[in-house]
Design a protein around this motif. Structure first.
Motif, short mmCIF file in Angstrom:
data_model
loop_
_atom_site.label_atom_id
_atom_site.label_comp_id
_atom_site.label_asym_id
_atom_site.label_seq_id
_atom_site.Cartn_x
_atom_site.Cartn_y
_atom_site.Cartn_z
N UNK A 201 0.84 -1.21 0.00
CA UNK A 201 0.00 0.00 0.00
C UNK A 201 0.87 1.25 0.00
N UNK A 202 2.04 1.20 0.63
CA UNK A 202 2.94 2.36 0.65
C UNK A 202 3.52 2.62 -0.74
N UNK A 203 3.75 1.57 -1.51
CA UNK A 203 4.24 1.72 -2.88
C UNK A 203 3.26 2.57 -3.70
N UNK A 204 1.98 2.27 -3.56
CA UNK A 204 0.97 3.03 -4.30
C UNK A 204 0.86 4.46 -3.77
N UNK A 205 0.88 4.62 -2.46
CA UNK A 205 0.83 5.97 -1.89
C UNK A 205 1.99 6.81 -2.42
N UNK A 206 3.17 6.22 -2.46
CA UNK A 206 4.37 6.95 -2.88
C UNK A 206 4.29 7.33 -4.35
N UNK A 207 4.04 6.37 -5.23
CA UNK A 207 4.15 6.70 -6.65
C UNK A 207 3.02 7.59 -7.14
N UNK A 208 1.82 7.43 -6.59
CA UNK A 208 0.74 8.33 -7.00
C UNK A 208 1.09 9.77 -6.66
N UNK A 209 1.62 9.98 -5.49
CA UNK A 209 1.90 11.35 -5.06
C UNK A 209 3.17 11.92 -5.68
N UNK A 210 4.23 11.14 -5.76
CA UNK A 210 5.44 11.74 -6.35
C UNK A 210 5.34 11.86 -7.86
N UNK A 211 4.52 11.03 -8.49
CA UNK A 211 4.34 11.18 -9.94
C UNK A 211 3.52 12.43 -10.26
N UNK A 212 2.59 12.78 -9.39
CA UNK A 212 1.89 14.06 -9.53
C UNK A 212 2.89 15.20 -9.42
N UNK A 213 3.74 15.12 -8.43
CA UNK A 213 4.74 16.16 -8.19
C UNK A 213 5.64 16.34 -9.41
N UNK A 214 6.11 15.23 -9.98
CA UNK A 214 6.98 15.30 -11.16
C UNK A 214 6.23 15.81 -12.38
N UNK A 215 4.97 15.40 -12.52
CA UNK A 215 4.18 15.84 -13.68
C UNK A 215 3.90 17.34 -13.61
N UNK A 216 3.67 17.86 -12.41
CA UNK A 216 3.47 19.31 -12.25
C UNK A 216 4.77 20.04 -12.53
N UNK A 217 5.89 19.51 -12.05
CA UNK A 217 7.19 20.15 -12.29
C UNK A 217 7.50 20.22 -13.79
N UNK A 218 7.09 19.20 -14.52
CA UNK A 218 7.39 19.15 -15.95
C UNK A 218 6.44 20.00 -16.78
N UNK A 219 5.34 20.45 -16.17
CA UNK A 219 4.36 21.22 -16.91
C UNK A 219 3.27 20.40 -17.57
N UNK A 220 3.32 19.07 -17.39
CA UNK A 220 2.29 18.20 -17.96
C UNK A 220 0.96 18.41 -17.24
N UNK A 221 1.03 18.62 -15.94
CA UNK A 221 -0.16 18.90 -15.14
C UNK A 221 0.04 20.19 -14.37
N UNK A 222 -1.06 20.74 -13.91
CA UNK A 222 -1.01 21.81 -12.92
C UNK A 222 -1.88 21.38 -11.75
N UNK A 223 -1.70 22.03 -10.65
CA UNK A 223 -2.50 21.69 -9.48
C UNK A 223 -3.99 21.81 -9.74
#
Length: 334
Positions: free
Chosen positions: A179-201
């Motif tokens: 369950x921690x694996x999913x918690x981690x990747x969902x949240x840090x992948x959002x963070x990376x996608x926002x940093x790259x400009x693919x997503x915004x908050x």
């Protein structure tokens, strides 16, 4: 006089939950070894993994963004560390065995091939019998690392194998990692996608954010707290219904907007072609594999050996090897 390891084992018996996996009650290793005077069995496993070459290679393996140029994008190594942090917090909150949890975390992605899930997809499609990174991670620690494996305890290997997929680990510590694996990747992948400009908050689903939180830290806090409060005293590891649904919806949003079709995937087909080319090159030219792979053996099908070779590569090594195999060498004469 009681030794350091025995003192730690006694502390576990006196302070950990009735649901915890005690290091003194491990089912042991395939090859018995003398106990360490200082470390418990699970602490020893964690250290063996951290000092392995397979663990060090994670720093050059893709998480989501293939060969990112920015300094702050996650790699498979930083993902592993974030999973370990989340897992240990949950384990401590539930009075479970932190050392076992951490050891499983450190080894859970050792078998991930280059280019993340793109590489895994290719190997799964072209390798006889398919390919699953969790099974390959177990193969790394049981056989490949150092030529003989790391000889880890049964509980750590079980947790690594079942950190993904339909079946759960036999220990609650292993289920925490899942369950921690999913918690981690969902949240840090959002963070990376926002940093790259693919997503915004502003793009994130409002109904999910209202439950989980507006920021990266708030969402992790909500999820970790919910696991602890929902699981405490139950003998299970789970999220509450509301929080679980919000996490799953957020994960589905990422699949649609980042994982499957986004700027982050612009070079994914090229990456897949490289993995497939190198795999097929060596399966049809086994005589050339010896000079590249120190663990080459004729005791198994060549496809299995090449799969092990390719899965162990970093992104950078695979690209350089592909160039070496495909580009003409400069001609020099005197």
């Amino acid at each position: 006089m009681i030794g350091i390891r025995q003192r730690t084992e006694q502390w576990e018996r006196e302070h950990l939950s009735e649901y915890a996996c005690l290091s003194s009650e491990s089912r042991g290793r395939d090859r018995p070894i003398e106990p360490c005077p200082i470390r418990t069995e699970f602490q020893r496993d964690r250290d063996r993994i951290i000092h392995s070459r397979a663990f060090r290679r994670l720093k050059q393996k893709t998480q989501v963004f293939i060969i990112p140029e920015g300094d702050h994008y996650r790699t498979r190594l930083t993902h592993t560390l974030e999973v370990a942090q989340i897992s240990r917090t949950i384990a401590r909150g539930l009075r479970l065995n932190e050392d076992l949890t951490e050891a499983i975390c450190m080894g859970h992605d050792l078998g991930h091939p280059p280019f993340g899930h793109a590489g895994e997809e290719v190997l799964n499609n072209i390798h006889p019998g398919g390919f699953r990174h969790n099974e390959q991670s177990v193969r790394v620690v049981e056989k490949l690392e150092g030529g003989t494996g790391l000889n880890l305890t049964w509980e750590v290997r079980d947790g690594i194998l079942h950190h993904t997929g339909k079946h759960d680990a036999s220990t609650l510590e292993g289920r925490i990692v899942k369950i921690a694996d999913r918690i981690a990747y969902v949240n840090h992948d959002i963070d990376d996608a926002v940093r790259s400009g693919i997503l915004s908050g502003e793009d994130l689903p409002k109904e999910c954010i209202s439950v989980l939180g507006e920021t990266h830290g708030a969402r992790i806090h909500t999820l970790v707290s919910d696991v602890i409060l929902t699981s405490e005293g139950t003998g299970e590891i789970r999220l509450s219904k509301e929080v679980s649904e919000a996490l799953n919806e957020l994960r589905s949003f990422l699949f649609k907007n980042v994982y499957l079709d986004s700027e982050a995937k612009r070079d994914e087909n090229k990456a897949k072609e490289i993995v497939a080319y190198v795999y097929r090159y060596f399966t049809t030219r086994p005589e050339q594999l010896r000079q590249f792979y120190s663990y080459y053996t004729e005791d198994q099908p060549i496809e299995e050996t090449v799969k092990d070779f390719v899965a162990g590569m970093t992104d950078r090594y695979l690209i350089n090897l592909y160039r070496q195999l495909t580009l003409p060498k400069p001609w020099a004469f005197l």
